[in-house]
Motif scaffolding. Structure first.
Motif, PDB file in Angstrom:
ATOM      1  N   VAL A  15       0.797  -1.229   0.000  1.00 24.54           N
ATOM      2  CA  VAL A  15       0.000   0.000   0.000  1.00 24.54           C
ATOM      3  C   VAL A  15       0.827   1.276   0.000  1.00 24.54           C
ATOM      4  O   VAL A  15       0.340   2.328  -0.417  1.00 24.54           O
ATOM      5  N   THR A  55      -7.566  -1.237   4.061  1.00 21.01           N
ATOM      6  CA  THR A  55      -6.432  -2.052   3.631  1.00 21.01           C
ATOM      7  C   THR A  55      -5.654  -2.665   4.791  1.00 21.01           C
ATOM      8  O   THR A  55      -4.894  -3.604   4.581  1.00 21.01           O
ATOM      9  N   VAL A  66      -6.687  -7.391  -0.153  1.00 22.09           N
ATOM     10  CA  VAL A  66      -7.552  -6.476   0.593  1.00 22.09           C
ATOM     11  C   VAL A  66      -9.008  -6.676   0.182  1.00 22.09           C
ATOM     12  O   VAL A  66      -9.303  -7.316  -0.827  1.00 22.09           O
TER      13      VAL A  66
END
Length: 149
Positions: A15, A55, A66
């Motif tokens: 992420v 997430t 996710v």
């Protein structure tokens, strides 16, 4: 009854990686819009830290796997958000940020009003769809659209 939906995806990168930055930078914007839509009921959320969405709550210990889990009053409310807002533009670009999964990754099902499904409950419904195909317990867009027409 309300309509629950689960959508899972595996990001190409962690992420905090620049390759998924545009997606991550717009999570709050898109999720915030969804929460303001008529017919929105509830969304599974992470810590609430800006730019993280949900997430932090990955699947099977894989931080790139996710999910999005929401509840809506009805199908037209969910469809309006998915297909008639900026969400559609990001959905059209999912190949830029997400891997193509080799199995079903989206499911809907009916829940009692007030019920907030857990991640494990939602994954069990998805597993039901994968193993048994569409049913009253677990279905996709095609099946619910047929029933609503």
């Amino acid at each position: 009854m309300h309509l629950a939906e689960l959508n899972i995806g595996r990001l190409f990168a962690p992420v905090d990686d620049p390759r998924v930055k545009e997606f991550m930078d717009n999570l709050d914007r898109v999720n915030g819009l969804g929460k303001r839509m008529p017919g929105f009921v509830w969304m599974s959320e992470g810590s609430g830290e800006p730019g993280t969405g949900n997430t932090e709550n990955s699947i099977d210990g894989d931080p790139q796997l996710v999910f999005n889990l929401t509840v809506w009053e009805d199908l037209p409310s969910l469809e309006a958000f998915v297909y008639k807002t900026i969400h559609a533009k990001f959905m059209d670009r999912k190949a830029e940020w997400f891997e193509v999964l080799d199995q079903q990754h989206f499911v809907m099902w009916w829940v009692e009003e007030g019920h907030q499904p857990t991640r494990d409950e939602a994954l069990a419904v998805l597993d039901d769809l994968r193993k048994n195909g569409p049913s009253e317990r677990a279905f996709g867009w095609d099946e619910i659209r047929k029933k609503s027409t």
